[in-house]
Motif scaffolding. Sequence first.
Motif, PDB file in Angstrom:
ATOM      1  N   ILE A 198       0.842  -1.198   0.000  1.00  0.00           N
ATOM      2  CA  ILE A 198       0.000   0.000   0.000  1.00  0.00           C
ATOM      3  C   ILE A 198       0.878   1.250   0.000  1.00  0.00           C
ATOM      4  O   ILE A 198       0.632   2.201  -0.746  1.00  0.00           O
ATOM      5  CB  ILE A 198      -0.963  -0.003   1.215  1.00  0.00           C
ATOM      6  N   GLU A 199       1.935   1.239   0.817  1.00  0.00           N
ATOM      7  CA  GLU A 199       2.830   2.393   0.856  1.00  0.00           C
ATOM      8  C   GLU A 199       3.574   2.550  -0.459  1.00  0.00           C
ATOM      9  O   GLU A 199       3.758   3.666  -0.946  1.00  0.00           O
ATOM     10  CB  GLU A 199       3.814   2.264   2.031  1.00  0.00           C
ATOM     11  N   GLU A 200       4.004   1.445  -1.046  1.00  0.00           N
ATOM     12  CA  GLU A 200       4.672   1.530  -2.347  1.00  0.00           C
ATOM     13  C   GLU A 200       3.711   2.063  -3.402  1.00  0.00           C
ATOM     14  O   GLU A 200       4.101   2.870  -4.249  1.00  0.00           O
ATOM     15  CB  GLU A 200       5.222   0.160  -2.758  1.00  0.00           C
ATOM     16  N   ASP A 201       2.463   1.623  -3.349  1.00  0.00           N
ATOM     17  CA  ASP A 201       1.465   2.111  -4.299  1.00  0.00           C
ATOM     18  C   ASP A 201       1.222   3.607  -4.093  1.00  0.00           C
ATOM     19  O   ASP A 201       1.027   4.354  -5.058  1.00  0.00           O
ATOM     20  CB  ASP A 201       0.139   1.341  -4.144  1.00  0.00           C
ATOM     21  N   ALA A 202       1.236   4.079  -2.839  1.00  0.00           N
ATOM     22  CA  ALA A 202       1.040   5.509  -2.557  1.00  0.00           C
ATOM     23  C   ALA A 202       2.202   6.312  -3.134  1.00  0.00           C
ATOM     24  O   ALA A 202       1.999   7.401  -3.674  1.00  0.00           O
ATOM     25  CB  ALA A 202       0.929   5.748  -1.052  1.00  0.00           C
ATOM     26  N   ILE A 203       3.402   5.792  -3.057  1.00  0.00           N
ATOM     27  CA  ILE A 203       4.567   6.481  -3.619  1.00  0.00           C
ATOM     28  C   ILE A 203       4.452   6.552  -5.132  1.00  0.00           C
ATOM     29  O   ILE A 203       4.697   7.588  -5.733  1.00  0.00           O
ATOM     30  CB  ILE A 203       5.872   5.778  -3.181  1.00  0.00           C
ATOM     31  N   VAL A 204       4.030   5.465  -5.746  1.00  0.00           N
ATOM     32  CA  VAL A 204       3.842   5.454  -7.196  1.00  0.00           C
ATOM     33  C   VAL A 204       2.730   6.417  -7.578  1.00  0.00           C
ATOM     34  O   VAL A 204       2.838   7.149  -8.557  1.00  0.00           O
ATOM     35  CB  VAL A 204       3.544   4.012  -7.694  1.00  0.00           C
ATOM     36  N   ASN A 210      11.911   2.855  -7.173  1.00  0.00           N
ATOM     37  CA  ASN A 210      13.275   2.348  -7.340  1.00  0.00           C
ATOM     38  C   ASN A 210      14.314   3.465  -7.401  1.00  0.00           C
ATOM     39  O   ASN A 210      15.507   3.192  -7.431  1.00  0.00           O
ATOM     40  CB  ASN A 210      13.368   1.481  -8.597  1.00  0.00           C
ATOM     41  N   SER A 211      13.857   4.706  -7.440  1.00  0.00           N
ATOM     42  CA  SER A 211      14.800   5.823  -7.423  1.00  0.00           C
ATOM     43  C   SER A 211      15.348   5.997  -6.014  1.00  0.00           C
ATOM     44  O   SER A 211      14.802   5.473  -5.039  1.00  0.00           O
ATOM     45  CB  SER A 211      14.118   7.120  -7.883  1.00  0.00           C
ATOM     46  N   ASP A 212      16.422   6.750  -5.905  1.00  0.00           N
ATOM     47  CA  ASP A 212      17.004   6.999  -4.583  1.00  0.00           C
ATOM     48  C   ASP A 212      16.007   7.711  -3.672  1.00  0.00           C
ATOM     49  O   ASP A 212      15.894   7.385  -2.489  1.00  0.00           O
ATOM     50  CB  ASP A 212      18.282   7.845  -4.704  1.00  0.00           C
ATOM     51  N   GLY A 233      12.706   7.614  -3.862  1.00  0.00           N
ATOM     52  CA  GLY A 233      11.648   6.663  -3.519  1.00  0.00           C
ATOM     53  C   GLY A 233      12.101   5.707  -2.429  1.00  0.00           C
ATOM     54  O   GLY A 233      11.349   5.416  -1.483  1.00  0.00           O
ATOM     55  N   LYS A 234      13.334   5.242  -2.526  1.00  0.00           N
ATOM     56  CA  LYS A 234      13.876   4.353  -1.489  1.00  0.00           C
ATOM     57  C   LYS A 234      14.002   5.098  -0.160  1.00  0.00           C
ATOM     58  O   LYS A 234      13.750   4.531   0.900  1.00  0.00           O
ATOM     59  CB  LYS A 234      15.231   3.808  -1.922  1.00  0.00           C
ATOM     60  N   PHE A 235      14.384   6.357  -0.245  1.00  0.00           N
ATOM     61  CA  PHE A 235      14.493   7.168   0.969  1.00  0.00           C
ATOM     62  C   PHE A 235      13.128   7.321   1.638  1.00  0.00           C
ATOM     63  O   PHE A 235      12.994   7.160   2.845  1.00  0.00           O
ATOM     64  CB  PHE A 235      15.088   8.540   0.635  1.00  0.00           C
ATOM     65  N   ILE A 236      12.098   7.626   0.845  1.00  0.00           N
ATOM     66  CA  ILE A 236      10.744   7.788   1.390  1.00  0.00           C
ATOM     67  C   ILE A 236      10.278   6.494   2.044  1.00  0.00           C
ATOM     68  O   ILE A 236       9.722   6.509   3.151  1.00  0.00           O
ATOM     69  CB  ILE A 236       9.750   8.232   0.283  1.00  0.00           C
ATOM     70  N   LEU A 237      10.533   5.371   1.405  1.00  0.00           N
ATOM     71  CA  LEU A 237      10.154   4.086   1.999  1.00  0.00           C
ATOM     72  C   LEU A 237      10.910   3.858   3.313  1.00  0.00           C
ATOM     73  O   LEU A 237      10.339   3.374   4.289  1.00  0.00           O
ATOM     74  CB  LEU A 237      10.420   2.939   1.029  1.00  0.00           C
ATOM     75  N   HIS A 238      12.181   4.205   3.333  1.00  0.00           N
ATOM     76  CA  HIS A 238      12.987   4.014   4.552  1.00  0.00           C
ATOM     77  C   HIS A 238      12.467   4.898   5.687  1.00  0.00           C
ATOM     78  O   HIS A 238      12.416   4.466   6.846  1.00  0.00           O
ATOM     79  CB  HIS A 238      14.462   4.307   4.261  1.00  0.00           C
TER      80      HIS A 238
END
Length: 159
Positions: free
Chosen positions: A8-14, A21-23, A25-30
């Motif tokens: 769900i969080e990955e879908d929200a980022i997309v 997969n960008s830096d 995007g990875k930072f936001i997930l972290h």
Amino acid sequence: MTTKQHHIEEDAIVFLGINKNSDFGKFILHVRENPTVYAAGLLLALLAIFAGLVWRNAMHSSDLRGMTDYAAALVDTEDEAIRATKLEQAAEHASGRWAPEVNYMAGEAALAQAAYDKAETAFKRVLSDYPQSEYASRAAEGLALIRDRKVIGKVVVKP
């Protein structure tokens, strides 16, 4: 974090247009996976900024007091002895950009009153605490003058 929450969080980022997969995007997930770490870092940064502002305000207040005392000693006093005393008091509390000048002027005022010990103390303070200031060379000249006057005072001239 469960797999469903992670998706769900990955879908929200997309959805926001951020490539997971960008830096960034990875930072936001972290950040979303470790909110406590980032909150503590943010709190520490805000605390450092606040402490810096408090310190700056305290230094400004001290500098303002030094300027006021110095100006009062120079302007409000016509009696040289009182001026020397006020400058000596101002020099004891002087800080910031005015400190070398205030200490030097206290030495000059004491020298004019032939208070050589007080003048010597003020000039030595300029040389030790503010050796790079424009008043350091003047203070060294003041010390030389004091030494000369002390020597001349000890010389007995015989007719």
